[in-house]
Scaffold this active site. Structure first.
Site, PDB file in Angstrom:
ATOM      1  N   GLU B 200       0.821  -1.045  -0.109  1.00  0.00           N
ATOM      2  CA  GLU B 200      -0.091   0.161   0.021  1.00  0.00           C
ATOM      3  C   GLU B 200       0.729   1.344   0.005  1.00  0.00           C
ATOM      4  O   GLU B 200       0.342   2.175  -0.526  1.00  0.00           O
ATOM      5  CB  GLU B 200      -1.134   0.114   1.183  1.00  0.00           C
ATOM      6  CG  GLU B 200      -0.489  -0.016   2.412  1.00  0.00           C
ATOM      7  CD  GLU B 200      -1.597   0.246   3.467  1.00  0.00           C
ATOM      8  OE1 GLU B 200      -2.381   1.240   3.614  1.00  0.00           O
ATOM      9  OE2 GLU B 200      -1.759  -0.803   4.383  1.00  0.00           O
ATOM     10  N   SER B 254      -8.097   5.360   8.242  1.00  0.00           N
ATOM     11  CA  SER B 254      -8.519   4.833   9.705  1.00  0.00           C
ATOM     12  C   SER B 254      -7.634   5.151  10.683  1.00  0.00           C
ATOM     13  O   SER B 254      -7.767   5.665  11.645  1.00  0.00           O
ATOM     14  CB  SER B 254      -8.948   3.446   9.721  1.00  0.00           C
ATOM     15  OG  SER B 254      -9.597   2.865   8.390  1.00  0.00           O
ATOM     16  N   SER B 257      -0.307   6.776   8.719  1.00  0.00           N
ATOM     17  CA  SER B 257       1.098   6.261   8.449  1.00  0.00           C
ATOM     18  C   SER B 257       1.713   7.779   8.025  1.00  0.00           C
ATOM     19  O   SER B 257       1.133   8.565   7.354  1.00  0.00           O
ATOM     20  CB  SER B 257       1.063   5.467   7.195  1.00  0.00           C
ATOM     21  OG  SER B 257       0.812   4.053   7.692  1.00  0.00           O
ATOM     22  N   ARG B 269       8.912   4.226   5.932  1.00  0.00           N
ATOM     23  CA  ARG B 269       7.799   4.756   6.981  1.00  0.00           C
ATOM     24  C   ARG B 269       8.418   5.126   8.125  1.00  0.00           C
ATOM     25  O   ARG B 269       9.111   4.344   8.843  1.00  0.00           O
ATOM     26  CB  ARG B 269       6.938   3.517   7.085  1.00  0.00           C
ATOM     27  CG  ARG B 269       5.639   3.656   7.964  1.00  0.00           C
ATOM     28  CD  ARG B 269       4.706   2.545   8.233  1.00  0.00           C
ATOM     29  NE  ARG B 269       3.630   2.696   8.782  1.00  0.00           N
ATOM     30  CZ  ARG B 269       3.487   2.744  10.269  1.00  0.00           C
ATOM     31  NH1 ARG B 269       4.289   2.605  10.822  1.00  0.00           N
ATOM     32  NH2 ARG B 269       2.025   2.996  10.681  1.00  0.00           N
TER      33      ARG B 269
END
Lengths: 790, 432
Positions: B200, B254, B257, B269
Site C-alpha cells: 500500500e 482509519s 502512516s 515509513r
C-alpha cells in the site's frame, strides 16, 4: 493515642469518605511541635504537605577514660554514655483533599513554633485553597510555579534516594526493577502526565525547558472515559480498563490485513485505528472494553510523543510522572509497552517511587533555600516512610485502603555528605547488593523468615542494653511491632523501599531501633569484648612475630578470618565463642574459631595470588573497611594492619559513623587504636607519621554502599593514591560488594556464618571467601614479578 | 450528474501513436513509463527522463507491441482499507468501431454501469468532481473515475462482480491496502477473481506522484492555506509541487502512516499512529450516536470544542508565560469533561467538534515532531479523513505554521484518498 500503631491507622482510614475521621496524629503528622517551613502541593485529588522538623533522639557515645589519672572506676577501657542528639528531618505527608480541613486544624492545634509565617504552595489546587490555608493556619500563602517545584523535587529524590527510579515490567518475576542512579543525574526528560502532558528537558539543577507537550493526557482519559462509560472516578476507570478487551473496540492490523503487515514488520495485533470498530451505530460496547481501548490510545500516544522528543534531543533517560501514572500498575504497564514499541528498547520508561511528592518537595526546597538543603545528603528513613504501595486493582484490600488515605515519606539529614568512591570502576553500573530479593523469591522468603525469627533476640538485646530504664521493655515491644509490620509489608510488597536486599532489611531494623531510642543495643557487649580482646593483643602479635615471613602472611589472613567469626549478628555463631569472650578467655575462642574455619582450598581462594603479590613491591595505600568490634578488629584486623604498615603501606581504616549490630564504630575504633598504639610502637609510629588514618565511612549499616561514602573519606582515598581496597565481613563483602569491580587491587575476606547462604554459594558453614582481584589490564603480574621487598 | 453528462466522444485516440512522439498534451502522460515527468519539461525532455526506469523504457517499441503489452480492459485499481474501499476505473473514450464490436457484453455492461451512475447500491459513491478527463494511459485516452464504498459492503461488490461475470474478462485485478490480503480468498471464492496484491505504501507514493504530474487544467491538485494563523484571511491557494523531495507524506485513513519520501522509489515509513480517521468516527459514533463520517463532520462544524476541552487559560487564567503557552491552547483534550456539571452542559455537536480537534491536533503534533527529526520542511497530507473536511485541513495548516514558527508548510491534494488505488492501477499497466 500512644498505642496508635500503623495497623490502627489503616483501620481508621477504611472510612475514606468520612471527613471527620479521627486522625492518628502521632503516626502521621510527626514531630509537629518543632516543625517549621511548611510547603503544600494541592493537586486535583491529593494534597501533599511538607515540613522541616528536628528530631531529638538518643545516641550512644563512647568516651575514653583518662587512664593516667587513675580515676577509672573499673577496668573498662571507655565509658558509654547515651546522649540526646538533634537531627534534621523532612516530613512529607500525602492525603486526599477531602481531609484537608481536618488536617489543617490538627496542624494548627499542634504547631508550637510561631516563627513560621509563610507556607509555600504549588499545584492546581493551591489557588482554590489559598483562603482556607490562610484562615486556618494564619500563614501567608506564597505560590510557587508548579513545574519549577516538580523539577526541583525530582532532582532532589534522584540525588538522595538510591533506589528512586524503577523500570516497570508487568510479567517479570518482580514488577519493579530499581535502577542505580547514575552519579550524574542530568540530562533527563520528565514527562509529566497530569490532565495534559508536559515534556520537560532538565539539563542541570537550575536549567530546564518545557520542550513540548500534548493535550491528550490524564484529563482526556478521565473526561472522555467518564463520557463513554458513565463512570466518574479516575480509579474506577482504571479498574474498568484493567478488565477490558480493547480488541473489540480497536481496529487491529489483522482486522485490515487478515494477519500481519509483514513488509513493515507490523504484527497483526497492533492497533491500526483506535476505536476503529466503534464507527457504527448499531453495536453496543462494554464499558470495560471502551475504557481499555481509551487507555491504550492515550498511553500509546504519550509514549510516542515522548520518544519523538527524546530522539530529537538525544536523551535516553525518560521519567514519567503525574496523576495518570502515580503508582498505577495499569498505566505504568501501558506506557512502558508504548515506549518499548516505539524505541525498540533503546529508551526505557522510568518511574519514580516518590513521584507524588515531587511538587511538595520542590516547593519546600524553594522555601528553604536559605538553609541550602542541597548541600547536605539526605537519606530515606525506612521506619517513618510508608514505602511504595502498589494500587493494582487485585491488591489486597488492606493495602488499598491505606494507599488511598495517608502516606508518608521521611528523610533524615545526614551529618555527612555522601559521595561515590572514586575507585569504583564504573560508578554508573555499580550495584552494592549481591542478591536482589525482589527478584529472587526463594532468597526473599528465607531472609524474611530469618529476620522475623531473629526479632525476639534483637528485642531481648535491646532491653538488656538499657537495664536502668524500666520502660525499655515497652519501647522494645513497640519496636518489635513496627519492625514486624515492616517485614509483613515487605512480604506483600517487596519493592516498597526499592530493591529488597539483606542490606535494606538490616538498615530498616536499625532505623526502627533508632526510632524507639535503642541507638546501640550492642554497646555493652562491644565494650566488654573490646576490653577483653585488648588484653591479648600483645600476645597475639608476639606469636605472629615468631613466625617466618611466609607463615606469618598466612597466619595474618587466618587471623582476620577467625576474628570475623565473632559476629553477634549471625545466628550460627556458637555460644562457645560468646562465652569465651564473656568469660574473658578470648584466646580460647579465637583458637576455636580458627579450628572451625574451613581448610584450604577455601570456597573462594585466591590466597596464592595474594601471597605472590605480597612478594612484590608494597602497596602505596590500603583502604580497609572493617567489620566487628572485639576479637575481629583487635586480634584479627590490627595485626594485619600492622604488617601492612611495616611493609611501608599507608592504611586508611574506614569504620561506621554510627552503630550497627556489633560493628565497631569510628568512635570506638579511635579509642581502641590509641590503646593499641600505647602497647605497639608500629601502630604508634603509624599514627604519629600519619600513615595510619582512621576515618568514618558515613554509614551506619552492617553493609556497605560504595556509592554513598563520607566525602572526607573519599577525598583522603583519592589524595593518598589508594591502590588496595580491603573489605571484610559478610555484610560488606558478601551481601554487598561481592561483585563490585574496582579500578585498583581489591581483597574481599569473609567467613560465611549462615548455612543457607553457604549452601547457596556451594559451600558450608564457616566456608571462607578470600577474593583477591586485580583489575584487568593492569600490571598485577609484573608487580608480582618484582623482587621481594626486604 | 452534470459532470456525468459531460461525456466527450473524443476519438483522437492514437492507436498509431509512436512512442517517439512527444506527448500531445500535458495530460498525455508517460503512458508506458513508470516515472512521472515534470510538467514543465515534459515536451522536450519527457522521454529522456524515462531512462530512469530502464526496464519500462521502450522508446523504439512498435505500436502493435504496445498493444500487446497492454493489459485487456477493464482497467481497475483498488485500495481496500480498514474503512473504505477506493476504486479507480479507467474508461477508454477512444474505442474504435472495430473494438466496439469485439467488446464483450460483460465489459460493456460494467463500463455503462460505472459511468452512467454516480451512486452504487446504497453506499457506493462516485466522486464525480475528481474525475480526470482526457487522460492518456498506455496509449489509450479516456476518463479516470474515482469510486468509493465502505469496506463492510465488499461482499455486495463481490456479488455484483459475480453477477456481471467479471471473471470471464480474464483481467487481473490489482489491489492494495490490507483488504487485498484479508479478502483475497473471498475474491477467489465469491467472484472467481485472482487478486494481484500490492504494497500500500508503494502504491500510495506512486499514485501521489502520478496524479500530481498529470493534472494540469482545472483546480490545482496540490494546494495550501495562505495565512493559516489568521482565520479571516485564510484562503486556499494552488501549490506547484515541483521538485517535491524530500517530503513528509501523511496518510490519514482509519489510522495514520507517516512517510519520508526522498524519491519515487526511496522512502521510509517513519511512524504511524492509531489515532486517525477511524478514531474520530468511532468516538463520534459512541459519543453522539451518529453513524456516518458526513454526519459527524456536520455536527463538528456546529459545535464548540472549548466547552469540552480545558484550555491553558482555564488553568492559568491566561497565557502560561513561563513556557510560552498561549491561553487559547488546549491544555487537556476533554479535560472539562472530568466535571459532572460540564458533562451535562455540553452538546453532541461540541463533543463531535472536540473529537475532531483532538484527533487533528494530535496528528499535527506527531507530524511536526517527525518533520523535525527527519529534517523535512514540506508536509503533504492525504487520506480520506480530509475528504470534505476543511476544518481539519485548516487546523493542520494552522498547527504546522504556528508551532514551527512558519518553518513547516502543510500541503493538501484534491484526490486525497485515492492515491493508493491509482498506484494499483499503474501497477496493472506497468508492472514494476
Amino acid at each position: 493515642m500512644a498505642e496508635c500503631s500503623q495497623v490502627d491507622s489503616s483501620k481508621a482510614s477504611r472510612h475514606t469518605m468520612d471527613k471527620s475521621i479521627t486522625l492518628p496524629p502521632d503516626e502521621i503528622f510527626r514531630n509537629l511541635e518543632n516543625a517549621k517551613r511548611f510547603a503544600i502541593d494541592i493537586g486535583g485529588s491529593l494534597t501533599k504537605l511538607a515540613y522541616y522538623s528536628t528530631v531529638q533522639h538518643k545516641v550512644a557515645k563512647v568516651r575514653s577514660f583518662d587512664h593516667s589519672a587513675k580515676e577509672a572506676a573499673s577496668d573498662k577501657l571507655y565509658e558509654i554514655s547515651v546522649q540526646e542528639e538533634v537531627t534534621a528531618r523532612l516530613h512529607f505527608i500525602k492525603f486526599e483533599n477531602a481531609y484537608i480541613e481536618t488536617c489543617l486544624d490538627f496542624i494548627k492545634d499542634h504547631l508550637v513554633n510561631t516563627e513560621t509565617k509563610v507556607i509555600k504552595a504549588t499545584g492546581g489546587g493551591a489557588h482554590k485553597f489559598k483562603e482556607l490555608l490562610e484562615r486556618k493556619l494564619g500563614l501567608r500563602v506564597d505560590k510557587e510555579d508548579e513545574m519549577t517545584c516538580l523539577i526541583k523535587g525530582c532532582n532532589f529524590v534522584l540525588r538522595n534516594i538510591p533506589h528512586e527510579a524503577f523500570v516497570y515490567a508487568k510479567h517479570a518475576d518482580s514488577e519493579f526493577r530499581f535502577q542505580t542512579t547514575h552519579p550524574d543525574i542530568f540530562p533527563y526528560l520528565l514527562v509529566n502526565i497530569g490532565s495534559g502532558v508536559s515534556i520537560v528537558k532538565v539539563e542541570s539543577e537550575d536549567k530546564f525547558e518545557r520542550i513540548g507537550g500534548s493535550s491528550i493526557g490524564g484529563g482526556t482519559f478521565w473526561g472522555l472515559g467518564a463520557l463513554l462509560t458513565k463512570t466518574k472516578r479516575f480509579d474506577e476507570l482504571l479498574q474498568l480498563a484493567s478488565k477490558g478487551q480493547h480488541t473489540s473496540v480497536d481496529m487491529l492490523v489483522k482486522d485490515i490485513y487478515g494477519g500481519s503487515y509483514g513488509s513493515l514488520g507490523l504484527t497483526g495485533d497492533l492497533i491500526a485505528s483506535s476505536f476503529g470498530k466503534s464507527a457504527t451505530a448499531d453495536k453496543e460496547f462494554s464499558k470495560e472494553d471502551m475504557a481499555k481501548s481509551l487507555l491504550h490510545m492515550i498511553s500509546n500516544d504519550i509514549g510516542q510523543l515522548a520518544c519523538l522528543y527524546a530522539k530529537l534531543h538525544n536523551l535516553s533517560r525518560v521519567y514519567f510522572g503525574g496523576f495518570f501514572i502515580r503508582g498505577h500498575p495499569v498505566t505504568m504497564h501501558t506506557i512502558t509497552y508504548s515506549i518499548n514499541f516505539f524505541t525498540k528498547g533503546e529508551v526505557q520508561a522510568l518511574f519514580l517511587r516518590h513521584e507524588g511528592y515531587l511538587g511538595a518537595i520542590g516547593a519546600f526546597l524553594k522555601g528553604a533555600e536559605e538553609d541550602n538543603p542541597n548541600q547536605y545528603s539526605w537519606g530515606e528513613n525506612y521506619a517513618g516512610s510508608s514505602g511504595l504501595m502498589s494500587i493494582s486493582p487485585d491488591m489486597n484490600p488492606m493495602q488499598r485502603a491505606r494507599s488511598g488515605t495517608f502516606d508518608m515519606l521521611e528523610m533524615d539529614r545526614l551529618e555527612r555528605q555522601l559521595v561515590n568512591l572514586s575507585l569504583l570502576q564504573d560508578p554508573s553500573s555499580y550495584i552494592p547488593d549481591t542478591v536482589d530479593l525482589t527478584e529472587d523469591a526463594l532468597a526473599r522468603e528465607y531472609w524474611l523468615d530469618c529476620f522475623e525469627e531473629a526479632l525476639d533476640g534483637v528485642v531481648k538485646r535491646a532491653v538488656a542494653s538499657q537495664p536502668d530504664m524500666p520502660e525499655s521493655v515497652e519501647r522494645a515491644e513497640k519496636f518489635r511491632q513496627k519492625y514486624r509490620h515492616k517485614l509483613q509489608t515487605l512480604r506483600h510488597q517487596p519493592f516498597a523501599y526499592g530493591s529488597l536486599t539483606v542490606r535494606s532489611l538490616l538498615d530498616t531494623r536499625e532505623h526502627c531501633l533508632n526510632e524507639f531510642n535503642f541507638p546501640d543495643p550492642y554497646s555493652k557487649i562491644k565494650q566488654r569484648e573490646n576490653d577483653v580482646a585488648l588484653k591479648f593483643y600483645q600476645k597475639a602479635v608476639r606469636t605472629l612475630e615468631a613466625l617466618s615471613w611466609e607463615e606469618r602472611q598466612f597466619a595474618l589472613v587466618r587471623g582476620v578470618l577467625a576474628g570475623n567469626v565473632f559476629d553477634w549478628g549471625a545466628k550460627a555463631v556458637s555460644d562457645l565463642l560468646i562465652c569465651s569472650v564473656l568469660e574473658s578467655d578470648p584466646e580460647f575462642g579465637f583458637e576455636e574459631a580458627k579450628r572451625q574455619l574451613e581448610e584450604r582450598p577455601w570456597l573462594v581462594d585466591s590466597y596464592d595470588q595474594w601471597f605472590h603479590r605480597l612478594k612484590g613491591r608494597p602497596h602505596k595505600c590500603a583502604l580497609f573497611f572493617v567489620d566487628n568490634s572485639g576479637v575481629d578488629i583487635i586480634l584479627g584486623v590490627m595485626p594485619f594492619v600492622r604488617e601492612l604498615l611495616s611493609r611501608g603501606t599507608e592504611v586508611v581504616l574506614a569504620s561506621n559513623s554510627g552503630p550497627a549490630l556489633n560493628d565497631v564504630t569510628n568512635g570506638e575504633l579511635q579509642i581502641l587504636t590509641e590503646r593499641i598504639a600505647a602497647m605497639d610502637p608500629v601502630i604508634q609510629a603509624g599514627l604519629k607519621e600519619d600513615r595510619l588514618t582512621l576515618i568514618q565511612s558515613g554509614s551506619s549499616s552492617p553493609c556497605l554502599d560504595l556509592s554513598r561514602l563520607d566525602k572526607v573519606l573519599a577525598m583522603v582515598v583519592r589524595e593518598r593514591n589508594t591502590d588496595l581496597v580491603i573489605i571484610e565481613g559478610m555484610g560488606r563483602a558478601i551481601h554487598t560488594n561481592y561483585y563490585a569491580t574496582l579500578s585498583c587491587e581489591s581483597l574481599k575476606m569473609a567467613v560465611i556464618k549462615n548455612s543457607w547462604l553457604a549452601d547457596r554459594l556451594g559451600g558450608k558453614l564457616f566456608s571462607v571467601v578470600f577474593k583477591y582481584e586485580v583489575p584487568a589490564g593492569t600490571g598485577g603480574l609484573t608487580e608480582a614479578a618484582a623482587p621481594p621487598s626486604p | 450528474m452534470a459532470y456525468n453528462g459531460h461525456q466527450r466522444d473524443d476519438d483522437t485516440a492514437d492507436e498509431d501513436e509512436t512512442p517517439t512522439k512527444h506527448p500531445r498534451s500535458n495530460k498525455d502522460m508517460p503512458g508506458c513509463l513508470r516515472g512521472y515527468v515534470d510538467k514543465e519539461v515534459a515536451a522536450p525532455a519527457g522521454r529522456a527522463s524515462s531512462s530512469r526506469c530502464s526496464s519500462d523504457a521502450m522508446p523504439r517499441l512498435r505500436s502493435d507491441s504496445v498493444k500487446k503489452s497492454r493489459p485487456p480492459f477493464p482497467w481497475f485499481g483498488m485500495d481496500i482499507g480498514g474503512t473504505l474501499v477506493k476504486l479507480v476505473y479507467f474508461e477508454p473514450k477512444d474505442i474504435t468501431a472495430e473494438e466496439e464490436q469485439e467488446e464483450v457484453e460483460n465489459l460493456k455492461s460494467i463500463r455503462r454501469y460505472l459511468t452512467s451512475n454516480t451512486a452504487y447500491g446504497s453506499t457506493g459513491i462516485r466522486d464525480v468532481h475528481l474525475e480526470l478527463q482526457e487522460l492518456t494511459l498506455c496509449g489509450r485516452t479516456g476518463n479516470l473515475h474515482f469510486i468509493r464504498f465502505p469496506t463492510h459492503d465488499l461482499p455486495v461488490f463481490l456479488q455484483m462482480g459475480r453477477n456481471k461475470h467479471f471473471s470471464s474478462l480474464h483481467t487481473s485485478l490489482c489491489a492494495t491496502g490490507g483488504g487485498a490480503y484479508k479478502f483475497e480468498s473471498d475474491f477467489r471464492m465469491m467472484a472467481d477473481l485472482q487478486l494481484s496484491k500490492l504494497d500500500e505504501l508503494d502504491c500510495l507514493i506512486r499514485g501521489v506522484l502520478y496524479i500530481d504530474s498529470v493534472v494540469s487544467s482545472g483546480p490545482s491538485e496540490c494546494y495550501y492555506f495562505e495565512n493559516p494563523t489568521e482565520p479571516e484571511r485564510c484562503v486556499q491557494r494552488p501549490y506547484t509541487l515541483e521538485n517535491p523531495y524530500p517530503l513528509l507524506l501523511v496518510n490519514i485513513g482509519s489510522g495514520v502512516s507517516i512517510l519520508a519520501v526522498y524519491s519515487e522509489t526511496n522512502y521510509k515509513r517513519v511512524t504511524g499512529t492509531s489515532l486517525g480517521g477511524g478514531t474520530f468516527l468511532g468516538l463520534c459514533c459512541l459519543l453522539t450516536g451518529c453513524s456516518t463520517f458526513e454526519e459527524a463532520l456536520e455536527m463538528a462544524s456546529q459545535g464548540e470544542s472549548t466547552r469540552v476541552d480545558k484550555l491553558v487559560r482555564d488553568i492559568y487564567g491566561g497565557d502560561y508565560e513561563r513556557f510560552g503557552l498561549p491561553g487559547w491552547a488546549v491544555a487537556s483534550s476533554f479535560g472539562n469533561m472530568m466535571s459532572k456539571d460540564k458533562r451535562e452542559s455540553v452538546s453532541k455537536e461540541d463533543l463531535a467538534r472536540a473529537t475532531l480537534v483532538t484527533i487533528t491536533n494530535n496528528i499535527g503534533s506527531i507530524t511536526r515532531m517527525c518533520a523535525l527529526n527527519e529534517n523535512i520542511e514540506r508536509v503533504v497530507f492525504v487520506g480520506n479523513f480530509l475528504r470534505v473536511n476543511t476544518l481539519s485541513m485548516k487546523l493542520l495548516a494552522y498547527a504546522m505554521d504556528y508551532w514551527s514558527k512558519g518553518q513547516l508548510k502543510a500541503l493538501f491534494l484534491r484526490h486525497e484518498g485515492y492515491f493508493g488505488a491509482v498506484g494499483a492501477l499503474l501497477e496493472l499497466l506497468h508492472p514494476s
